[in-house]
Write an enzyme that holds these catalytic residues in place. Structure first.
Site, mmCIF file in Angstrom:
data_model
loop_
_atom_site.group_PDB
_atom_site.id
_atom_site.type_symbol
_atom_site.label_atom_id
_atom_site.label_comp_id
_atom_site.label_asym_id
_atom_site.label_seq_id
_atom_site.Cartn_x
_atom_site.Cartn_y
_atom_site.Cartn_z
ATOM 1 N N ASP A 123 -15.293 53.232 14.719
ATOM 2 C CA ASP A 123 -13.932 53.557 14.256
ATOM 3 C C ASP A 123 -13.022 52.336 14.103
ATOM 4 O OD1 ASP A 123 -13.593 52.966 16.918
ATOM 5 O OD2 ASP A 123 -12.102 54.517 17.262
ATOM 6 N N GLU A 124 -13.582 51.142 14.111
ATOM 7 C CA GLU A 124 -12.762 49.951 13.946
ATOM 8 C C GLU A 124 -13.440 48.956 13.006
ATOM 9 O OE1 GLU A 124 -10.941 47.979 17.537
ATOM 10 O OE2 GLU A 124 -11.947 49.662 18.481
ATOM 11 N N ASP A 136 -8.007 50.689 12.603
ATOM 12 C CA ASP A 136 -8.426 51.437 13.787
ATOM 13 C C ASP A 136 -8.090 52.906 13.563
ATOM 14 O OD1 ASP A 136 -8.819 52.519 16.298
ATOM 15 O OD2 ASP A 136 -7.928 50.825 17.366
#
Length: 406
Positions: free
Chosen positions: A103-104, A9
């Site tokens: 973003d993960e 993350d």
DNA sequence: TCTGGGGTCCTAGGACCC
DNA sequence: TCTGGGGTCCTAGGACCC
């Protein structure tokens, strides 16, 4: 075999990328926002968060709590580029990489961790590589499933690295507030609170019958989550078995509108985008939804089912106009949205009538031009009127080529 | 000076059929 | 003439996620 799942993350992803590409922003409270006037904070740096800036705040609010805030208009290209590069990095450790959002990412390293000295080593190496190549911090959560990996990351960010082993799960969950669980939001937490359930430990000890009678199928799911149980697989990009369920676009208008011709012009633009994307993915839809938000922020939707599925912008537009005509607008409109559901994969068969065939070739030609020369190089004349600055990419966006079912 | 945009999943009521 | 219940489809709305 017991699984080993990593969740990577990025910390304050958009803000970190901006601080990295512009050194004068480093160490300062910044907020990444969209281009328009009616925008909100998409991501804020940790310096800004420390001063009370939160995702979703409008600019006025954010400036109120943090007068020294630097506002940066987001640059989609930087984020999508970084996301694509990050994926390449993850693939060095396992082929089972699921890009969950921009973003993960989930990594299933069950069968590869021994090659790299174990899960913690992989986490360390990935963090170090991300820092070295992109200059930004990432948090890595490790667990026996996605739920626990996600929790491990949430509990250790920013710049964290945490492995919650299977045997430690009950201890970690015992006093954890229920809203820390992935899928339990504010409303559900309030609901549970009224039943006297505030921690995962309490939730795990609640008889499943009580939860089922209260929350239906969700109740059973809650009980399993509170015990740290989760079987959901890491689905590598390109390995998806599920089809996309809906495709939609919505936009907050630069100004509230009440004139019907203007509303229709925006709707045609939205129908154009939705059907374009449907054609690119190879889907046709039957359910057409029109979403309207009034100036007062009251939001509602109307839907109708078509006799046959379509990916044609004008058929979609006609259906949307019929829905609109069935309404009596009580206030100026702030937001318009169009969505297509009940999607089915396009069979690719030839049209029954020559007229449909000509129309299909016209659409295909427009799509080709738009793909080659940039979106909206060529549009229907009626959509030329409304102007709108592009907003910041949604965090749920995935890069082309890794989007499911492409 | 107000409050983005992309999705998924679930529920509940009514229509309709058997 | 009056009574029932199950199943499916459709529509609207809400919770939740990033």
């Amino acid at each position: 075999m017991e699984r080993v799942i990593l969740l990577i993350d990025m910390d304050a992803f958009f803000a970190s990328v901006e601080q990295q590409s512009n050194p004068s922003l480093r160490g300062k409270p910044i907020a990444v926002v969209g281009a328009g006037k009616r925008t909100v904070v998409t991501t804020s740096s940790y310096e800004a968060r420390a001063r009370g800036v939160k995702t979703g705040m409008n600019l006025y609010e954010a400036k109120q709590v943090c007068p020294e805030l630097t506002v940066v208009v987001g640059n989609n290209h930087k984020y999508t580029y970084t996301c694509t590069k990050l994926r390449e990095l993850y693939l060095q450790y396992t082929p089972d990489v699921e890009i969950y959002s921009v973003d993960e990412a989930f990594l299933d390293v069950t069968t590869t961790e021994h090659l790299f000295g174990g899960p913690l080593q992989i986490g360390k190496m990935i963090k170090r590589e991300i820092k070295r190549r992109f200059g930004i911090n990432a948090t890595v959560g490790i667990g026996p499933n996605k739920l626990i990996a996600k929790l491990a990351a949430d509990l250790s960010k920013p710049d964290g690295l945490r492995w919650i082993k299977k045997q430690d799960v009950p201890h970690v969950l015992e006093n954890l507030p229920v809203e820390e669980l992935w899928g339990v939001g504010k409303r559900m937490a309030e609901h549970l609170g009224r039943l006297g359930i505030r921690t995962c430990g309490e939730l795990a000890r609640t008889p499943v019958g009580v939860l089922r009678s209260r929350f239906g199928i969700v109740g059973e799911h809650l009980k399993r989550m509170a015990q740290g149980l989760d079987d959901s697989p890491v689905v590598a990009d390109g390995e998806e078995t599920e089809d996309v369920k809906s495709i939609g676009h919505s936009m907050t208008l630069p100004e509230d509108v009440h004139r019907m011709p203007e509303i229709r012009a925006y709707l045609l633009l939205l129908c154009d985008r939705v059907s374009f994307r449907a054609r690119q993915y190879g889907y046709k839809g039957r359910t057409v939804t029109l979403i309207i938000r009034y100036r007062s922020f009251e939001t509602f939707s109307v839907r109708k089912k078509l006799d046959t599925p379509t990916d044609d912008s004008h058929r979609l537009f006609r259906a949307v106009c019929e829905l609109l005509d069935g309404l009596r607008l009580r206030e100026p409109v702030r937001l318009l949205g169009v969505s297509m559901g009940s999607l089915q994969r396009q069979s690719g068969q030839l049209a029954l009538f020559p007229e449909q065939d000509r129309r299909r070739r016209l659409l295909e030609t427009m799509d080709r031009i738009n793909l080659r020369h940039g979106l909206r190089s060529i549009v229907w004349a009626a959509t030329l009127e409304p102007k709108r600055q592009p907003g910041v990419i949604s965090p749920a966006w995935r890069p082309e080529g890794v989007h499911r079912s492409l």
